[in-house]
Design a protein around this motif. Structure first.
Motif, PDB file in Angstrom:
ATOM      1  N   PRO A 383      15.511  19.136  -1.579  1.00 34.85           N
ATOM      2  CA  PRO A 383      16.598  19.986  -1.076  1.00 34.85           C
ATOM      3  C   PRO A 383      17.447  20.547  -2.212  1.00 34.85           C
ATOM      4  N   ILE A 384      17.929  21.775  -2.016  1.00 40.39           N
ATOM      5  CA  ILE A 384      18.821  22.404  -2.987  1.00 40.39           C
ATOM      6  C   ILE A 384      20.029  23.003  -2.264  1.00 40.39           C
ATOM      7  N   GLU A 385      21.110  23.179  -2.996  1.00 43.63           N
ATOM      8  CA  GLU A 385      22.318  23.843  -2.510  1.00 43.63           C
ATOM      9  C   GLU A 385      22.673  24.975  -3.458  1.00 43.63           C
ATOM     10  N   LEU A 386      23.329  26.024  -2.922  1.00 40.48           N
ATOM     11  CA  LEU A 386      23.636  27.206  -3.717  1.00 40.48           C
ATOM     12  C   LEU A 386      25.130  27.513  -3.779  1.00 40.48           C
ATOM     13  N   GLY A 387      25.976  26.563  -3.422  1.00 40.72           N
ATOM     14  CA  GLY A 387      27.408  26.762  -3.622  1.00 40.72           C
ATOM     15  C   GLY A 387      28.147  27.340  -2.439  1.00 40.72           C
ATOM     16  N   TYR A 388      27.789  26.919  -1.242  1.00 38.70           N
ATOM     17  CA  TYR A 388      28.497  27.396  -0.055  1.00 38.70           C
ATOM     18  C   TYR A 388      29.995  27.074  -0.161  1.00 38.70           C
ATOM     19  N   GLY A 389      30.817  28.065   0.203  1.00 37.05           N
ATOM     20  CA  GLY A 389      32.254  27.853   0.183  1.00 37.05           C
ATOM     21  C   GLY A 389      32.927  28.217  -1.118  1.00 37.05           C
ATOM     22  N   THR A 390      32.149  28.546  -2.147  1.00 34.89           N
ATOM     23  CA  THR A 390      32.733  28.952  -3.418  1.00 34.89           C
ATOM     24  C   THR A 390      32.849  30.478  -3.455  1.00 34.89           C
ATOM     25  N   PRO A 391      33.635  31.044  -4.379  1.00 37.92           N
ATOM     26  CA  PRO A 391      33.789  32.501  -4.444  1.00 37.92           C
ATOM     27  C   PRO A 391      32.464  33.211  -4.683  1.00 37.92           C
ATOM     28  N   ARG A 392      32.367  34.428  -4.195  1.00 33.60           N
ATOM     29  CA  ARG A 392      31.103  35.159  -4.275  1.00 33.60           C
ATOM     30  C   ARG A 392      30.656  35.400  -5.715  1.00 33.60           C
ATOM     31  N   TYR A 393      31.583  35.433  -6.661  1.00 32.41           N
ATOM     32  CA  TYR A 393      31.209  35.676  -8.053  1.00 32.41           C
ATOM     33  C   TYR A 393      30.671  34.433  -8.752  1.00 32.41           C
ATOM     34  N   SER A 394      30.716  33.279  -8.092  1.00 32.76           N
ATOM     35  CA  SER A 394      30.184  32.066  -8.725  1.00 32.76           C
ATOM     36  C   SER A 394      29.068  31.417  -7.911  1.00 32.76           C
ATOM     37  N   ARG A 395      29.026  31.659  -6.595  1.00 34.27           N
ATOM     38  CA  ARG A 395      27.979  31.012  -5.792  1.00 34.27           C
ATOM     39  C   ARG A 395      26.633  31.712  -6.008  1.00 34.27           C
ATOM     40  N   GLY A 396      25.598  31.032  -5.592  1.00 26.69           N
ATOM     41  CA  GLY A 396      24.270  31.629  -5.668  1.00 26.69           C
ATOM     42  C   GLY A 396      23.324  30.981  -6.640  1.00 26.69           C
ATOM     43  N   TRP A 397      23.819  30.081  -7.522  1.00 28.85           N
ATOM     44  CA  TRP A 397      22.933  29.333  -8.421  1.00 28.85           C
ATOM     45  C   TRP A 397      22.491  28.044  -7.723  1.00 28.85           C
ATOM     46  N   ASN A 402      21.633  16.021  -2.732  1.00 27.23           N
ATOM     47  CA  ASN A 402      21.364  14.717  -2.115  1.00 27.23           C
ATOM     48  C   ASN A 402      21.704  14.723  -0.636  1.00 27.23           C
ATOM     49  N   GLN A 403      21.852  15.926  -0.053  1.00 28.02           N
ATOM     50  CA  GLN A 403      22.198  16.059   1.358  1.00 28.02           C
ATOM     51  C   GLN A 403      20.953  15.905   2.227  1.00 28.02           C
ATOM     52  N   VAL A 404      20.809  14.760   2.862  1.00 28.31           N
ATOM     53  CA  VAL A 404      19.636  14.543   3.720  1.00 28.31           C
ATOM     54  C   VAL A 404      19.690  15.426   4.964  1.00 28.31           C
ATOM     55  N   THR A 405      20.865  15.974   5.278  1.00 29.87           N
ATOM     56  CA  THR A 405      20.962  16.858   6.443  1.00 29.87           C
ATOM     57  C   THR A 405      20.092  18.096   6.280  1.00 29.87           C
ATOM     58  N   ILE A 406      19.863  18.523   5.040  1.00 30.18           N
ATOM     59  CA  ILE A 406      18.973  19.671   4.803  1.00 30.18           C
ATOM     60  C   ILE A 406      17.549  19.314   5.207  1.00 30.18           C
ATOM     61  N   LEU A 407      17.120  18.124   4.812  1.00 29.20           N
ATOM     62  CA  LEU A 407      15.767  17.674   5.176  1.00 29.20           C
ATOM     63  C   LEU A 407      15.654  17.435   6.677  1.00 29.20           C
TER      64      LEU A 407
END
Length: 433
Positions: A383-397, A402-407
């Motif tokens: 699983p990967i995360e891309l920065g939900y909730g962060t400003p648009r100029y920094s999210r996306g990487w 470790n969020q098992v909810t994604i799986l």
């Protein structure tokens, strides 16, 4: 066939910013994971150039342009193979397409799905690895109709564009409803232009038993429904490329970019995509990699081969493009004094709607799988995360999560396909064999 080959794949890389650092722990962990495979794939969701092209009148949603150096950053992650047949391929017309093609070649990527004519766009490309040769065929079902590559003739050159996977849609209605629709079509001129085109030879009449209503086709059935099937010519052409690759390589991978959904459920692939994906496996593919809707879809193990109906996003930076054409501003009633920040603030109502506020857009999985002696022996999901909730100029990487909810979410999406995913800590293991 080589005795053992490892594959890793991601969904969309909509990359518009340079990688801040290759020394961060989050980057090194992810690049290390990607480096465990020999075939390392992503879908390039942007055009890469320095305004060598002009903006097309139609875009894939956001006119996607990035400086060519972002390809260096994809290489830093470890990718060696990309597809780029998607709904952004011609955001900057033929100049953008040709420049992107040139830079992909310059940076040494194996790339598929786009070409200077249909033969080049639809043909397989090859990656030679220590453990064997992999053929890649790429297509898209989501594109403006004018973007399809044209076929070469002895007396006429082809047209640059994407390898198209078109589909036919038929709406089904009970007989009494169909009769009512047919009566309405005779009473109002909704089919006037089409009927004239048929009479003058510019269009082909619908088959007997079907009713045309505007741009849609209807037929009779017991209950109302919507049926989609791949267009026969496109299906045949793609399968022909798979057959060629099957005889020229040890392994074959197919990439399909598809936003289309079943009904109004974005997490469910359209029926034509499911049919086409299985046909690709039947035709000799070892895996089908889907992407497009910017969220995850289910995984199917079909004939001991993986079908990923959508791997969501890997890099998603659609709101940090540096420039936008007048068409974008005009759509939102903005003038020449407005800038890109104004444009995205208006489109998202200051981040109150759109893809930025959907948490599913900012999470995904990276599958790593292994084929030994021609059989799928292991398929792991990271699983990967891309920065939900962060400003648009920094999210996306992306960063490993470790969020098992994604799986658990992937588990639920994959259950209708009969796929079992077991959780082993922060990693999902798909039951194979």
């Amino acid at each position: 066939m080589g005795s053992r080959m490892t594959f890793i794949a991601t969904g969309d890389s909509f990359i518009t910013r340079r990688l801040p650092s290759v020394s961060s722990e989050s980057f090194r962990e992810l690049a290390g994971l990607i480096g465990r495979a020999e075939f390392r794939f992503t879908n390039l969701e942007v055009t890469t150039h320095r305004q060598e092209g002009f903006p097309f009148a139609f875009s894939g949603g956001t006119w996607a342009m990035a400086q060519p150096e972002v390809l260096e950053d994809l290489q830093e992650y470890g990718f060696n193979t990309v597809a780029w047949a998607n709904n952004h391929t011609m955001d900057y017309a033929y100049g953008g397409l040709e420049a992107t093609r040139r830079y992909l070649n310059q940076y040494g990527f194996v790339h598929a799905g786009v070409g200077m004519n249909l033969a080049e766009a639809s043909g397989p490309v090859y990656l030679d690895c220590p453990s064997g040769r992999v053929g890649l065929v790429a297509a898209t079902s989501t594109f403006h109709e004018s973007w399809a590559a044209g076929e070469q003739r002895p007396d006429m050159p082809g047209r640059p564009g994407v390898n198209p996977l078109r589909y036919e849609t038929t709406y089904v209605l009970p007989q009494e409803d169909l009769a009512c629709l047919e009566r309405i079509s005779r009473e109002i001129p909704i089919n006037a232009s089409y009927n004239l085109d048929v009479k003058e030879g510019f269009a082909v009449a619908v088959e007997e038993g079907s009713v045309r209503f505007g741009t849609h086709r209807f037929s009779a059935g017991e209950a109302a429904a919507c049926r989609t099937v791949p267009k026969k010519a496109d299906k045949k052409r793609i399968l022909r490329s798979i057959s060629e690759a099957r005889r020229q390589a040890d392994y074959v991978v197919v990439s399909i970019h598809s936003h289309e959904m079943e009904g109004e459920d974005k997490a469910r692939a359209a029926a034509f995509f499911e049919e086409m994906a299985r046909a690709c496996i039947d035709g000799g593919a070892d895996a089908v990699i889907g992407h497009g809707p910017h969220i995850l879809r289910g995984i199917e193990i079909y004939r001991n081969r993986p079908i990923f109906y959508s791997l969501g996003n890997f890099i998603f930076q659609n709101e940090t493009v540096s420039r936008l054409p007048a068409d974008f501003y005009e759509k939102y009633s903005l003038g020449h004094e407005s800038n890109v920040a104004d444009a995205f603030d208006t489109r998202t109502d200051h981040n109150k709607k759109g893809l930025g506020v959907n948490p599913r857009v900012w999470e995904s999985v990276v599958p790593l799988w292994r084929i030994e002696e021609g059989k799928l022996t292991e398929l792991l999901l990271y699983p990967i995360e891309l920065g939900y909730g962060t400003p648009r100029y920094s999210r996306g990487w992306p960063r490993l999560s470790n969020q098992v909810t994604i799986l658990e979410h992937v588990q639920r999406l994959s259950e209708p396909y009969g796929t079992t995913i077991e959780l082993e800590g922060h990693v999902g293991r798909v039951k194979v064999g």
